[in-house]
Design an enzyme around this catalytic site. Sequence first.
Site, PDB file in Angstrom:
ATOM      1  N   GLY A   1     -11.586 -25.209 146.037  1.00  0.00           N
ATOM      2  CA  GLY A   1     -12.823 -25.984 145.606  1.00  0.00           C
ATOM      3  C   GLY A   1     -13.289 -26.903 146.509  1.00  0.00           C
ATOM      4  O   GLY A   1     -14.535 -27.028 146.851  1.00  0.00           O
ATOM      5  N   THR A   2     -12.434 -27.775 147.029  1.00  0.00           N
ATOM      6  CA  THR A   2     -12.841 -28.750 148.028  1.00  0.00           C
ATOM      7  C   THR A   2     -13.501 -28.222 149.266  1.00  0.00           C
ATOM      8  O   THR A   2     -14.481 -28.865 149.669  1.00  0.00           O
ATOM      9  CB  THR A   2     -11.591 -29.526 148.582  1.00  0.00           C
ATOM     10  OG1 THR A   2     -10.958 -30.273 147.278  1.00  0.00           O
ATOM     11  CG2 THR A   2     -11.876 -30.746 149.485  1.00  0.00           C
TER      12      THR A   2
ATOM     13  N   ASN B   1     -14.169 -33.532 135.272  1.00  0.00           N
ATOM     14  CA  ASN B   1     -12.626 -33.248 134.947  1.00  0.00           C
ATOM     15  C   ASN B   1     -12.137 -34.021 134.142  1.00  0.00           C
ATOM     16  O   ASN B   1     -10.990 -33.437 133.444  1.00  0.00           O
ATOM     17  CB  ASN B   1     -12.110 -33.137 136.233  1.00  0.00           C
ATOM     18  CG  ASN B   1     -12.466 -34.200 137.180  1.00  0.00           C
ATOM     19  OD1 ASN B   1     -13.568 -34.807 137.389  1.00  0.00           O
ATOM     20  ND2 ASN B   1     -11.624 -34.931 137.903  1.00  0.00           N
TER      21      ASN B   1
ATOM     22  N   GLN C   1     -14.327 -26.816 137.076  1.00  0.00           N
ATOM     23  CA  GLN C   1     -14.212 -27.087 135.589  1.00  0.00           C
ATOM     24  C   GLN C   1     -14.729 -26.261 134.613  1.00  0.00           C
ATOM     25  O   GLN C   1     -14.354 -26.202 133.575  1.00  0.00           O
ATOM     26  CB  GLN C   1     -14.044 -28.729 135.347  1.00  0.00           C
ATOM     27  CG  GLN C   1     -13.022 -29.557 136.017  1.00  0.00           C
ATOM     28  CD  GLN C   1     -11.709 -29.187 135.734  1.00  0.00           C
ATOM     29  OE1 GLN C   1     -11.345 -28.444 134.796  1.00  0.00           O
ATOM     30  NE2 GLN C   1     -10.893 -29.797 136.466  1.00  0.00           N
TER      31      GLN C   1
ATOM     32  N   GLY D   1      -9.494 -21.007 142.052  1.00  0.00           N
ATOM     33  CA  GLY D   1      -8.774 -20.277 141.304  1.00  0.00           C
ATOM     34  C   GLY D   1      -7.869 -20.767 140.319  1.00  0.00           C
ATOM     35  O   GLY D   1      -7.742 -20.216 139.072  1.00  0.00           O
ATOM     36  N   HIS D   2      -7.106 -21.816 140.767  1.00  0.00           N
ATOM     37  CA  HIS D   2      -5.979 -22.346 140.018  1.00  0.00           C
ATOM     38  C   HIS D   2      -6.414 -22.920 138.586  1.00  0.00           C
ATOM     39  O   HIS D   2      -5.577 -23.350 137.928  1.00  0.00           O
ATOM     40  CB  HIS D   2      -5.105 -23.210 140.811  1.00  0.00           C
ATOM     41  CG  HIS D   2      -5.620 -24.634 141.079  1.00  0.00           C
ATOM     42  ND1 HIS D   2      -4.859 -25.560 140.464  1.00  0.00           N
ATOM     43  CD2 HIS D   2      -6.622 -24.954 141.731  1.00  0.00           C
ATOM     44  CE1 HIS D   2      -5.774 -26.639 141.022  1.00  0.00           C
ATOM     45  NE2 HIS D   2      -6.483 -26.460 141.695  1.00  0.00           N
TER      46      HIS D   2
ATOM     47  N   THR E   1      -8.149 -15.131 158.302  1.00  0.00           N
ATOM     48  CA  THR E   1      -7.963 -14.139 157.401  1.00  0.00           C
ATOM     49  C   THR E   1      -7.591 -14.338 156.148  1.00  0.00           C
ATOM     50  O   THR E   1      -7.155 -15.427 155.668  1.00  0.00           O
ATOM     51  CB  THR E   1      -6.538 -13.477 158.064  1.00  0.00           C
ATOM     52  OG1 THR E   1      -6.362 -13.302 159.366  1.00  0.00           O
ATOM     53  CG2 THR E   1      -5.836 -12.264 157.348  1.00  0.00           C
TER      54      THR E   1
ATOM     55  N   CYS F   1      -2.377 -47.111 137.429  1.00  0.00           N
ATOM     56  CA  CYS F   1      -0.899 -46.903 137.720  1.00  0.00           C
ATOM     57  C   CYS F   1      -0.428 -45.447 137.948  1.00  0.00           C
ATOM     58  O   CYS F   1       0.573 -45.402 138.459  1.00  0.00           O
ATOM     59  CB  CYS F   1      -0.044 -47.487 136.738  1.00  0.00           C
ATOM     60  SG  CYS F   1      -0.095 -49.353 136.806  1.00  0.00           S
TER      61      CYS F   1
END
Lengths: 391, 274
Positions: A74-75, A156, A184, A205-206, A242, A330
Amino acid sequence: MADYPVIYMDNNATTQVAPEVFEAMTPYLTELYGNPSSMHTFGGQVGNALEKARQQVATLLGAYPDEIIFTSCGTESDSTAVLSALRSFPEKRHIITSKVEHPAILNLSENLEVMTGRRYRVTALKVDSTGRIDLQEYEDALSDDTAIVSMMWANNETGNIYPVKEMAQMAKKRGILFHTDSVQAVGKVPINLAELDVDFLSMSGHKLHAPKGTGILYVRRGTPYVPFLTGGHQEGGRRGGTENVASIVALGKACEMAGARMEEENTRVKALRDSLEAGLLQSVPKSILNGDRENRLPNTTNISFEMVEGEAILLHMNLYNICASSGSACTSGSLEPSHVLRAMDVPFTAAHGSVRFSLSTYNTEEEIDFVLEKMPGIIETLRDLSPFWNG
Amino acid sequence: MWEYTDKVQQHFLQPQNVGEIKNPSGTGDVGSLSCGDALKLTLKIENNVITDAKFKTFGCASAIASSSILTEMVRGLRVDEAAKITNEDIAAALGGLPKEKMHCSVMGREALEAAIADYRGVPLPAVEGEVVCECFGVTDVEIKRAVTESHLRSVEDITNFTKAGGGCEKCLGRLQEILNETLNEVEPIPVVPMPKKRMTALQKIKKIEEVLESEVRPGLKKDGGDIELVDVDGDTVIVSLSGTSDSSGATIRELVELKLREKVLNTLFVEEEK
């Protein structure tokens, strides 16, 4: 910990690869290892698999297959879209985005501003306390100098859905390119690009049960385009390198499955989310919902438990193998809570104690019941330690 | 996911001495909700000995664990002994903390310091000084102290230990200045005078011959070897070695070079003529 099965409610972070997706991709990691660019039939058949995947993605998005470019994530898609627009219109120096974007867009636009000595100007739209943007502020920000608008389809952290349709229309009227980071949204809400004035769309994809390391950039037919990764002639010269064949095949399969499951996502998964959310808000005192209750992804809920800290909550949940995320400072190693919650002016008493649950089709009612059984005790334990909690 | 030690996990999941002492002898209240962590430490002190310590903490696992172990560390100590506890001691008692979490141990030390100051009825030193980081309200006095006590060497270290610079980042330049100033105070960069001997070529050759004659040749001869000065070209000393095997030749060359650098000029190189 080992005694409890994993309860995975962190699907906005990443998802389980669907067994059907895994099955579809494995031949391309074993016997079908050819290069799709090769002249021989052995490689060429792999090329056919790519084209099938392209068709599957296009079908889910309501696009033509030739409008789909496979990328690595996505980035990469986000960077490609924004930089392409800036190169296509070198005389335009203005970018519009929002304060609640993913870092892929936020840091890119900040870098463009700072590293070019403010040659580029960025307007980051504000949000209100539920995370909504003001369309009037947006309209006022559009100018002849604006090269591109980049607005996420869904957030997100909160799951908020943004009025991409209206915003894209408004940009088009002014001749301005429009990009939407839909990482998202794809697979969770229906998207039909044929009906929209969107020029670029990014997805990953993930987030929809395909493996990590693959994404797509949609580029509308006729939209001026300059490649980001130059090199070979892959993807019709629009993205060198590729192809990640097995993962692309997986992405195609995942898109096909997401289309088939869209109804379930918006009924059964949504109902699970709703019962989790209602149960937590009811059983845990001083808990607050973050986000826009009406315009939200069906799988996401973001709840703040006041006067306790998110990392501590997550680590207690971890004892039961319950996986979720927090906007607390944190958990990231930074010292400030989530930029999204801060943009929404969520008070510090709540921002540090936010927990995001993001579900998928693999979650069950039993899991929701288990989480609802454990959460009140976890929050109570931590509140007993908190100097700010007076019972 | 953070790498927490078993000790951190143990004190996080089963914190000791939780609560507040009624009518405490000293109270230390540090941090705030906006900072993301806060600690209220109460001490009971009898005859100058800490007989009880309790805490309440808002914060992450390492903040809770630091507070819990601190109460165990101070119980039974005399006040002056307890006052010597540093954040490093707290972190060490936990078997270490991730560096991004060191500020949690600093919060423990600050609370202890505040509670002791409250007991003694004296003001806190940290309140003095100029606020450098507006986001987290950290003063230059606190930063200098952290740099000295915890041997900090970068602005990133300062942020990890004190939180200063972890918000809007406007103070990063000032933090670098304070770091430089403090490092120079603590450990002035030693100025080693580099002897810049000047010699004429003749003096140099003469001195080299002397050293080779008196300090190198006798040793070599004992082993059936010998050395001759062939030439001196600037700082390059060319010698020929005889009666030595090829492998020992290289070592001898180095030894000769060391000797000449020590006795004649520290810029000399020795080459062996084959």
